[in-house]
Design an enzyme around this catalytic site. Structure first.
Site, PDB file in Angstrom:
ATOM      1  N   HIS A   1       4.829  -1.993  -0.133  1.00 28.91           N
ATOM      2  CA  HIS A   1       5.425  -2.860   0.906  1.00 28.91           C
ATOM      3  C   HIS A   1       6.288  -2.007   1.828  1.00 28.91           C
ATOM      4  CE1 HIS A   1       5.225  -6.551  -1.980  1.00 28.91           C
ATOM      5  NE2 HIS A   1       4.053  -6.258  -1.449  1.00 28.91           N
TER       6      HIS A   1
ATOM      7  N   ASP B   1       4.478 -10.186  -6.018  1.00 26.97           N
ATOM      8  CA  ASP B   1       3.183  -9.778  -5.465  1.00 26.97           C
ATOM      9  C   ASP B   1       2.494  -8.862  -6.474  1.00 26.97           C
ATOM     10  OD1 ASP B   1       1.144  -9.581  -3.620  1.00 26.97           O
ATOM     11  OD2 ASP B   1       2.105  -7.989  -2.448  1.00 26.97           O
TER      12      ASP B   1
ATOM     13  N   SER C   1       6.829  -1.906  -4.458  1.00 20.53           N
ATOM     14  CA  SER C   1       7.648  -2.397  -3.348  1.00 20.53           C
ATOM     15  C   SER C   1       8.970  -1.637  -3.356  1.00 20.53           C
ATOM     16  CB  SER C   1       7.834  -3.909  -3.512  1.00 20.53           C
ATOM     17  OG  SER C   1       8.574  -4.430  -2.451  1.00 20.53           O
TER      18      SER C   1
END
Lengths: 195, 280
Positions: free
Chosen positions: A40, A133, A13
């Site tokens: 992401h 995540d 991310s």
């Protein structure tokens, strides 16, 4: 390292683009393990990241298409605003169902479906990022006896994501980015010799 | 073989039995959906249900209609927004509307319309282009509950900021707030936008052609189907579209690998907008 791995999944991310460059750039052109990546990104982004990575790396990097057969030697990146799933017949699926861990694409969605498809022959890699995540996905990869790798949190741009994975499950290797690239190359060349 | 791999094989078997039961009992056929997608939805429902395993879900789905209808909702593709992918609507406004204007009367089929946000987006666009009064929109979805909320046209007020931004990016000409009435935490779509829309249940997997139309919008539905089912649905679309008709798909969908794809020219590669050839 006697086992034969068939695929690598990577999740990242915040700070992910730089981290991906450090892992993908050292990989040789004949690196034959397919790599599937969730980074992401904003839903409005274009495919700049994919184009940029493809231009600086030797291996072939492309945005994932639905129903695409996963081929050795390719790197697939989840498109913005779609979850990327791996089917158990080793093709790619996309979904725009609700966000998971506030994210679409979500790393857990990729990692969990990859674990079902590849079982013990999967390598999961979690890198820098600001939420958790990917930690459920890493746990499932470990439960299937796949190999788990996390970026050393001390070296991460943001350490939450590798820390969450380390807390969630057993991580086989905790390494800085350069060493992760070395390890992947070592695994790959070890498997090639055995052929 | 390790236990976890055997477990996974058993899970896949249980899933196919559940889908078989739903088809036989209720007529909804998910057997040709993307397996990874269906598996995630079922495992998610299993964890919320408190049941021990998928076979217990199958038993409950057979005997408890409400539980079955919850599973149908899980399988519905119900994530959408007004003017989703504004570029798509911008292209429709600039390039497709002039084509549609050449017809005395326009019929549009919005297949898999979910909760209706994109149907109303199209209605707004047609209204601003002075075409709405001679248009009939058929908005369909397989799920009765979802069609009901599409028909109601009531949406959470917290989405309005995003919807307004999308509307502007899509080339909106008026003030977006003219199209809804706010009421506490929700907004209701203006009745004038509903008058030429027929909402009804239609299942792309099991139902057939119901009208000849000038444009079909079906966005982010085909990605959930396997290739056989994609081809089957594409045949249905092909039989419904007039020669020269327009087909609008989702950003990551394509006719490239479908049998009927050769009957179409791509008029916008980025937004996946196609036009049916005349001589097919």
């Amino acid at each position: 390292m006697s086992k034969k791995y068939k695929a690598i999944v990577i999740g990242t991310s915040a700070g992910g683009l730089e981290a991906l460059v450090k892992i993908l750039m050292p990989l040789p052109k004949d690196f034959s393990l397919p790599i599937i990546i969730v980074q992401h990104i904003s839903p409005d982004s274009d495919n700049y990241m994919t184009q940029y990575l493809n231009s600086v790396c030797d291996i072939n990097i492309k945005e994932a298409d639905e129903k695409e057969k996963i081929k050795a030697g390719n790197v697939y990146i989840a498109p913005p605003n779609y979850h990327l799933l791996i089917e158990e017949n080793f093709t790619l699926s996309l979904s725009n169902q609700e966000k998971v861990n506030f994210s679409r694409p979500s790393i857990d969605v990729l990692f969990e479906t990859a674990a079902y498809a590849y079982g013990s022959t999967l390598i999961g890699v979690i890198l820098t990022g600001a939420n958790n995540d990917g930690s459920k996905g890493m746990k499932l990869i470990h439960n299937f006896n796949g190999l788990t790798i996390a970026q050393d949190p001390k070296t991460a741009y943001v350490d939450n994501m590798p820390l969450a994975a380390i807390k969630a499950t057993k991580i086989d290797y905790i390494l800085p980015l350069e060493k992760i690239a070395e390890l992947l190359i070592k695994i790959h060349s070890g498997q090639k010799k055995k052929k | 073989m390790s236990n976890i791999n055997i477990d996974n094989q058993n899970i896949n078997l249980e899933i196919s039995l559940l889908l078989e039961a739903i088809f036989n009992k209720y007529g909804y056929d998910f057997r040709n959906y993307s397996k990874a997608h269906i598996k995630r939805r079922i495992l998610h429902r299993l964890s919320l249900s408190g049941l021990d395993n998928i076979s217990a879900m199958t038993h409950k789905a057979i005997y408890d209609k409400n539980f079955a209808s919850q599973i149908l909702l899980d399988f519905s593709i119900n994530v959408t927004e007004m003017f989703r992918d504004p570029d798509f609507y911008f292209f429709i406004r600039k390039e497709v509307i002039p084509i549609l204007k050449t017809y005395p009367f326009v019929k549009i089929w919005h297949a898999g319309c979910a909760t209706g946000e994109e149907v109303y987006s199209m209605a707004i666009l047609l209204k601003e282009e002075n075409l709405y009064d001679r248009t009939q929109i058929y908005a369909t979805d397989f799920n009765a509950k979802v069609i009901k909320s599409a028909k109601d046209g009531i949406y959470s007020i917290k989405n309005i900021k995003d919807f307004t931004r999308n509307y502007q990016k899509a080339g909106g000409k008026e003030s977006f707030s003219d199209y809804y009435t706010a009421n506490y935490n929700s907004v209701i779509i203006d009745n004038s936008l509903k008058k030429n829309i027929v909402f009804s249940e239609h299942n792309l997997v099991t139902d057939s052609v119901f009208a000849e139309v000038n444009m079909i919008i079906c966005r982010n539905v085909l990605i959930y189907f396997n290739r056989d089912l994609q081809n089957k649905v594409m045949n249905l679309f092909n039989d419904s579209l007039v020669p020269g008709g327009i087909l609008g798909l989702g950003t990551k969908e394509s006719l490239q690998f479908l049998e009927k794809g050769k009957n179409y020219n791509c008029i916008d590669l980025k937004n996946k907008i196609y036009r049916k050839k005349y001589n097919v």
